[in-house]
Design a protein around this motif. Sequence first.
Motif, PDB file in Angstrom:
ATOM      1  N   ALA A 197     -26.600  52.135  -9.722  1.00 61.37           N
ATOM      2  CA  ALA A 197     -27.475  52.271 -10.892  1.00 61.37           C
ATOM      3  C   ALA A 197     -27.579  53.725 -11.339  1.00 61.37           C
ATOM      4  N   GLU A 198     -27.656  54.649 -10.386  1.00 68.37           N
ATOM      5  CA  GLU A 198     -27.766  56.073 -10.705  1.00 68.37           C
ATOM      6  C   GLU A 198     -26.590  56.539 -11.554  1.00 68.37           C
ATOM      7  N   TYR A 199     -25.389  56.048 -11.238  1.00 70.96           N
ATOM      8  CA  TYR A 199     -24.184  56.481 -11.945  1.00 70.96           C
ATOM      9  C   TYR A 199     -23.746  55.496 -13.040  1.00 70.96           C
ATOM     10  N   SER A 200     -24.598  54.492 -13.327  1.00 72.05           N
ATOM     11  CA  SER A 200     -24.314  53.519 -14.391  1.00 72.05           C
ATOM     12  C   SER A 200     -22.938  52.879 -14.216  1.00 72.05           C
ATOM     13  N   MET A 201     -22.700  52.358 -13.017  1.00 73.26           N
ATOM     14  CA  MET A 201     -21.406  51.752 -12.705  1.00 73.26           C
ATOM     15  C   MET A 201     -21.490  50.232 -12.553  1.00 73.26           C
ATOM     16  N   GLU A 202     -22.590  49.642 -13.035  1.00 73.40           N
ATOM     17  CA  GLU A 202     -22.768  48.206 -12.868  1.00 73.40           C
ATOM     18  C   GLU A 202     -21.642  47.394 -13.508  1.00 73.40           C
ATOM     19  N   GLU A 203     -21.095  47.874 -14.606  1.00 70.43           N
ATOM     20  CA  GLU A 203     -20.076  47.093 -15.312  1.00 70.43           C
ATOM     21  C   GLU A 203     -18.793  46.947 -14.509  1.00 70.43           C
ATOM     22  N   PHE A 204     -18.603  47.775 -13.486  1.00 72.66           N
ATOM     23  CA  PHE A 204     -17.383  47.720 -12.671  1.00 72.66           C
ATOM     24  C   PHE A 204     -17.568  46.921 -11.381  1.00 72.66           C
ATOM     25  N   ILE A 205     -18.804  46.755 -10.933  1.00 71.95           N
ATOM     26  CA  ILE A 205     -19.074  46.250  -9.590  1.00 71.95           C
ATOM     27  C   ILE A 205     -19.468  44.781  -9.638  1.00 71.95           C
ATOM     28  N   GLU A 227     -15.772  49.281   0.854  1.00 70.45           N
ATOM     29  CA  GLU A 227     -14.795  50.351   0.663  1.00 70.45           C
ATOM     30  C   GLU A 227     -14.388  50.491  -0.804  1.00 70.45           C
ATOM     31  N   TYR A 228     -14.345  49.361  -1.524  1.00 70.83           N
ATOM     32  CA  TYR A 228     -13.970  49.400  -2.926  1.00 70.83           C
ATOM     33  C   TYR A 228     -15.116  49.909  -3.799  1.00 70.83           C
ATOM     34  N   ILE A 229     -16.348  49.569  -3.429  1.00 67.78           N
ATOM     35  CA  ILE A 229     -17.505  50.117  -4.157  1.00 67.78           C
ATOM     36  C   ILE A 229     -17.506  51.633  -4.052  1.00 67.78           C
ATOM     37  N   ARG A 230     -17.287  52.145  -2.858  1.00 66.72           N
ATOM     38  CA  ARG A 230     -17.285  53.596  -2.661  1.00 66.72           C
ATOM     39  C   ARG A 230     -16.131  54.243  -3.444  1.00 66.72           C
ATOM     40  N   ALA A 231     -14.975  53.571  -3.467  1.00 66.19           N
ATOM     41  CA  ALA A 231     -13.829  54.123  -4.192  1.00 66.19           C
ATOM     42  C   ALA A 231     -14.110  54.192  -5.694  1.00 66.19           C
ATOM     43  N   LEU A 232     -14.701  53.142  -6.258  1.00 61.89           N
ATOM     44  CA  LEU A 232     -15.037  53.144  -7.680  1.00 61.89           C
ATOM     45  C   LEU A 232     -16.069  54.218  -8.001  1.00 61.89           C
ATOM     46  N   LEU A 233     -17.082  54.353  -7.153  1.00 61.18           N
ATOM     47  CA  LEU A 233     -18.104  55.369  -7.387  1.00 61.18           C
ATOM     48  C   LEU A 233     -17.515  56.779  -7.312  1.00 61.18           C
ATOM     49  N   ALA A 234     -16.600  56.984  -6.369  1.00 58.55           N
ATOM     50  CA  ALA A 234     -16.003  58.313  -6.213  1.00 58.55           C
ATOM     51  C   ALA A 234     -15.178  58.718  -7.432  1.00 58.55           C
ATOM     52  N   ARG A 235     -14.599  57.741  -8.135  1.00 62.08           N
ATOM     53  CA  ARG A 235     -13.761  58.051  -9.299  1.00 62.08           C
ATOM     54  C   ARG A 235     -14.474  57.727 -10.621  1.00 62.08           C
ATOM     55  N   TYR A 276     -16.082  59.443 -12.847  1.00 62.28           N
ATOM     56  CA  TYR A 276     -15.803  60.308 -14.005  1.00 62.28           C
ATOM     57  C   TYR A 276     -14.431  59.989 -14.601  1.00 62.28           C
ATOM     58  N   ASP A 277     -13.440  59.779 -13.743  1.00 68.50           N
ATOM     59  CA  ASP A 277     -12.097  59.443 -14.232  1.00 68.50           C
ATOM     60  C   ASP A 277     -12.101  58.101 -14.948  1.00 68.50           C
ATOM     61  N   LEU A 278     -12.812  57.128 -14.383  1.00 69.06           N
ATOM     62  CA  LEU A 278     -12.850  55.806 -14.999  1.00 69.06           C
ATOM     63  C   LEU A 278     -13.467  55.862 -16.393  1.00 69.06           C
ATOM     64  N   LYS A 279     -14.568  56.547 -16.527  1.00 67.12           N
ATOM     65  CA  LYS A 279     -15.237  56.597 -17.831  1.00 67.12           C
ATOM     66  C   LYS A 279     -14.456  57.449 -18.828  1.00 67.12           C
ATOM     67  N   ARG A 280     -13.784  58.460 -18.320  1.00 66.15           N
ATOM     68  CA  ARG A 280     -12.974  59.303 -19.209  1.00 66.15           C
ATOM     69  C   ARG A 280     -11.739  58.556 -19.708  1.00 66.15           C
ATOM     70  N   MET A 281     -11.230  57.612 -18.912  1.00 66.56           N
ATOM     71  CA  MET A 281      -9.980  56.922 -19.253  1.00 66.56           C
ATOM     72  C   MET A 281     -10.212  55.547 -19.871  1.00 66.56           C
ATOM     73  N   LYS A 282     -11.429  55.251 -20.293  1.00 66.61           N
ATOM     74  CA  LYS A 282     -11.688  53.969 -20.949  1.00 66.61           C
ATOM     75  C   LYS A 282     -10.846  53.847 -22.210  1.00 66.61           C
ATOM     76  N   GLY A 283     -10.303  52.655 -22.431  1.00 71.79           N
ATOM     77  CA  GLY A 283      -9.489  52.420 -23.607  1.00 71.79           C
ATOM     78  C   GLY A 283      -8.013  52.667 -23.396  1.00 71.79           C
ATOM     79  N   TYR A 284      -7.640  53.139 -22.208  1.00 68.57           N
ATOM     80  CA  TYR A 284      -6.238  53.432 -21.914  1.00 68.57           C
ATOM     81  C   TYR A 284      -5.715  52.483 -20.839  1.00 68.57           C
ATOM     82  N   ILE A 285      -4.443  52.127 -20.944  1.00 63.64           N
ATOM     83  CA  ILE A 285      -3.820  51.272 -19.942  1.00 63.64           C
ATOM     84  C   ILE A 285      -3.870  51.953 -18.576  1.00 63.64           C
TER      85      ILE A 285
END
Length: 223
Positions: free
Chosen positions: A60-68, A75-83, A85-94
Amino acid sequence: MSRIWSDRQLERATPAQAKDIRGRAFLQAVNRMLASKRLPGPDVRDPATCPVEALPALIAEYSMEEFISPGLKEEYIRALLARRYDLKRMKGYIAGIRLGLSLVGVEVDWVQWFEETPMAAPNTHRLKVVFDKPMLDGVPIGDLYHRRAAARIIEAMKRFSQSEDIEFVIRTALQGHVGAITRLSGRIHLKALGTAEQTIAATLGTGAITRLNGIYHMKGLPV
């Protein structure tokens, strides 16, 4: 014992109504207590060291609910949280969708409309999502919940103008004989990848049951 606040800082932080002998003594006691312990803040906010029970708060702190998705492995939750910034920066790209799926152990083959022969309708894409191992706790690999979890990441990362035809594939080592494949709707493929592997694929919205020395259920994913 060390201190973390100076007398000047304590003086500025103390409200006027507490500037008596008791208020000052209380603040000095708090100061000594905090100095004797390592503050948990950095550990709680770091996806790599955050206690598992605090992960929902960090999501919730990092607004990552849409991915989880519910049941996603820790292990996958931690991996998504760690990246994040990259995920949000790369939205809209393959490349962003590939990154999101790779962080939960899922491969994707992507064919764009202009790569088809003949070319397909603009902004349409064919995706093959490949599960190698379970990404969710307590459910069979590639089942309805797996497909929803993968589709959730795709939906979070894709452009609104994109339209996808998604095929879900399970890649698993053969442990015994193939007992049965039942076609309920759509199409189910059983493809040999060699002597030790096989692939089971179902288009979005299809249903299937297949046995591989055990039972894997693939149920329809509502569109």
